[in-house]
Design an enzyme around this catalytic site. Structure first.
Site, PDB file in Angstrom:
ATOM      1  N   CYS A 118      86.782  41.099-105.331  1.00 39.02           N
ATOM      2  CA  CYS A 118      85.414  41.354-104.937  1.00 39.02           C
ATOM      3  C   CYS A 118      84.252  41.606-106.027  1.00 39.02           C
ATOM      4  O   CYS A 118      83.348  42.124-105.708  1.00 39.02           O
ATOM      5  CB  CYS A 118      85.262  42.331-103.713  1.00 39.02           C
ATOM      6  SG  CYS A 118      86.382  41.788-102.452  1.00 39.02           S
TER       7      CYS A 118
ATOM      8  N   GLY B 258      79.350  35.472 -97.844  1.00 40.28           N
ATOM      9  CA  GLY B 258      78.903  36.540 -98.640  1.00 40.28           C
ATOM     10  C   GLY B 258      79.949  36.927 -99.498  1.00 40.28           C
ATOM     11  O   GLY B 258      81.257  36.597 -99.148  1.00 40.28           O
TER      12      GLY B 258
ATOM     13  N   GLY C 259      83.855  39.608 -96.092  1.00 39.12           N
ATOM     14  CA  GLY C 259      82.705  38.510 -96.327  1.00 39.12           C
ATOM     15  C   GLY C 259      82.257  37.645 -95.071  1.00 39.12           C
ATOM     16  O   GLY C 259      83.117  36.866 -94.615  1.00 39.12           O
TER      17      GLY C 259
ATOM     18  N   GLY D  16      84.483  36.612 -92.083  1.00 44.59           N
ATOM     19  CA  GLY D  16      85.021  37.895 -91.310  1.00 44.59           C
ATOM     20  C   GLY D  16      85.772  38.877 -92.478  1.00 44.59           C
ATOM     21  O   GLY D  16      85.098  39.085 -93.321  1.00 44.59           O
ATOM     22  N   LEU D  17      86.854  39.319 -91.997  1.00 45.87           N
ATOM     23  CA  LEU D  17      87.649  40.344 -92.717  1.00 45.87           C
ATOM     24  C   LEU D  17      89.049  39.764 -93.190  1.00 45.87           C
ATOM     25  O   LEU D  17      89.577  38.927 -92.545  1.00 45.87           O
ATOM     26  CB  LEU D  17      87.398  41.754 -91.860  1.00 45.87           C
ATOM     27  CG  LEU D  17      88.426  41.637 -90.693  1.00 45.87           C
ATOM     28  CD1 LEU D  17      90.180  41.885 -90.712  1.00 45.87           C
ATOM     29  CD2 LEU D  17      87.932  42.677 -89.752  1.00 45.87           C
TER      30      LEU D  17
ATOM     31  N   THR E  38      87.736  36.572-103.927  1.00 48.48           N
ATOM     32  CA  THR E  38      89.021  37.466-103.082  1.00 48.48           C
ATOM     33  C   THR E  38      90.327  36.454-103.026  1.00 48.48           C
ATOM     34  O   THR E  38      89.984  35.373-103.410  1.00 48.48           O
ATOM     35  CB  THR E  38      88.466  38.189-101.677  1.00 48.48           C
ATOM     36  OG1 THR E  38      89.511  38.951-101.485  1.00 48.48           O
ATOM     37  CG2 THR E  38      88.574  36.994-100.716  1.00 48.48           C
ATOM     38  N   PHE E  39      91.414  36.977-102.594  1.00 52.29           N
ATOM     39  CA  PHE E  39      92.425  36.372-102.518  1.00 52.29           C
ATOM     40  C   PHE E  39      93.122  36.582-101.041  1.00 52.29           C
ATOM     41  O   PHE E  39      92.903  37.505-100.191  1.00 52.29           O
ATOM     42  CB  PHE E  39      93.753  36.894-103.287  1.00 52.29           C
ATOM     43  CG  PHE E  39      95.033  36.291-102.729  1.00 52.29           C
ATOM     44  CD1 PHE E  39      95.415  34.956-103.346  1.00 52.29           C
ATOM     45  CD2 PHE E  39      95.913  37.004-102.015  1.00 52.29           C
ATOM     46  CE1 PHE E  39      96.521  34.597-102.988  1.00 52.29           C
ATOM     47  CE2 PHE E  39      97.140  36.565-101.762  1.00 52.29           C
ATOM     48  CZ  PHE E  39      97.575  35.375-102.314  1.00 52.29           C
ATOM     49  N   HIS E  40      93.549  35.494-100.446  1.00 52.61           N
ATOM     50  CA  HIS E  40      94.204  35.441 -99.023  1.00 52.61           C
ATOM     51  C   HIS E  40      95.498  34.928 -99.328  1.00 52.61           C
ATOM     52  O   HIS E  40      95.686  33.934-100.054  1.00 52.61           O
ATOM     53  CB  HIS E  40      93.462  34.571 -97.885  1.00 52.61           C
ATOM     54  CG  HIS E  40      92.021  34.879 -97.812  1.00 52.61           C
ATOM     55  ND1 HIS E  40      91.743  36.032 -97.276  1.00 52.61           N
ATOM     56  CD2 HIS E  40      90.828  34.156 -98.069  1.00 52.61           C
ATOM     57  CE1 HIS E  40      90.510  36.200 -97.219  1.00 52.61           C
ATOM     58  NE2 HIS E  40      89.912  35.190 -97.392  1.00 52.61           N
TER      59      HIS E  40
END
Length: 315
Positions: free
Chosen positions: A252, A154, A223, A234-235, A158-160
């Site tokens: 987001c 979901g 997500g 997860g987060l 986003t960025f990691h």
């Protein structure tokens, strides 16, 4: 090496007394859920939650499921936390897929992957909508040294990256007695509690805003994907990532909002512990919030075979 940490009865829960910004609240499964979305007063995790003690390995022949081993005085829920270091996003995704299948088949208990990613942008399952919130081409992102992945989680885009704590819980919500909404609120609560440990007042998003915020600045993203009552994805909690990477997306899908980090919010004059310590704080607060009594940490040397197998499957 595995180490077992017993979460005390105080846990990492939020305060169960007083007003919530003028709103009354009610207790939900170990943390204090406000009626409405106001700021939450937080009781920081006690010192016992921030440390752990050695424990013996669990016997695989034990007759009780891994997450509800029978002890004197009742069942005990153990969350196994895999510290897996820096893992490429595609490898972590393959690993999650294998673990979700194993969790559904009862071959593993509830667990959480605790890791960081190299620079990576991810799109939620509504790919076309999420791609509109990419402000650079895929080639431009590659030139930054970042990967781009389209996922089935979901959320939006986003960025990691390095210095960001990522948790991927692989859980049976039915075994925990939780619905999807309460589970997501638990993820929010864990990040809010960890921010509070370092003197930062965070809150859940307003209606239409996912994740966790400090004022109007986003410090944590969520997500998730839930399949037949089992969770993955997860987060992501920003410890001290390079925030410049967020300039290339509408994080987001929420325009006009800033992204922040724990480092930025505490200020340069405050020393933060090592990232690994903050990862473990996040795991413990999440475990207590979701009703676990113990966390058993498993170092990357023990999970390396699974990660290597996931990488081989992907290549």
């Amino acid at each position: 090496m595995r180490r077992r940490h017993r979460l005390d009865s105080g846990g990492c829960g939020l305060s169960s007394t007083g007003q919530l910004g003028g709103l009354q609240g009610r207790r939900l499964f170990g943390f204090f859920q406000p009626v409405g979305r106001g700021p939450w007063p937080i009781t920081p995790c006690p010192s016992s939650v921030l440390s752990f003690s050695p424990s013996r390995r669990l016997s695989p022949s034990h007759p009780f499921p891994p997450t509800a081993r029978k002890m004197s005085g009742g069942a005990r829920r153990v969350l196994e936390a895999w510290r897996v270091g820096v893992v490429r996003y595609g490898d972590a995704l393959q690993l999650q897929e294998r673990l979700v299948a194993d969790r559904k088949g009862g071959r593993v208990g509830d667990l959480v992957l605790s890791l960081q990613h190299p620079p990576t942008y991810t799109l939620g399952k509504r790919h076309e909508k999420a791609e509109r919130n990419l402000l650079a081409s895929e080639a431009e992102l590659r030139a930054l040294g970042a990967e781009l992945h389209r996922t089935e989680r979901g959320g939006d885009v986003t960025f990691h990256g390095p210095r960001q704590a990522v948790l991927y819980p692989i859980l049976s919500l039915r075994a925990l007695g939780l619905g999807a909404r309460r589970y997501v609120e638990g993820l929010e609560s864990a990040m809010i509690q960890v921010a509070a440990l370092h003197g930062v007042s965070a809150r859940p998003g307003d209606p239409g805003e996912t994740g966790v915020w400090v004022g109007d600045r986003k410090i944590g993203a969520i997500g998730v994907r839930i399949s037949s009552g089992f969770t993955w994805h997860g987060l992501a909690f920003n410890i001290d990532p390079d925030l410049g990477y967020f300039d290339h997306i509408v994080p987001c899908g929420i325009a006009g909002k800033e992204v922040t980090s724990l480092r930025r919010e505490v200020g340069d004059g405050v020393e933060l512990p090592a990232d690994e310590v903050i990862h473990d704080q996040l795991v413990r607060c999440l475990a207590r919030t979701l009703g676990f009594t113990d966390v058993e940490f498993k170092d990357d040397s023990e999970s390396g075979d699974m990660i290597g197998a996931a990488a081989a499957t992907r290549s």
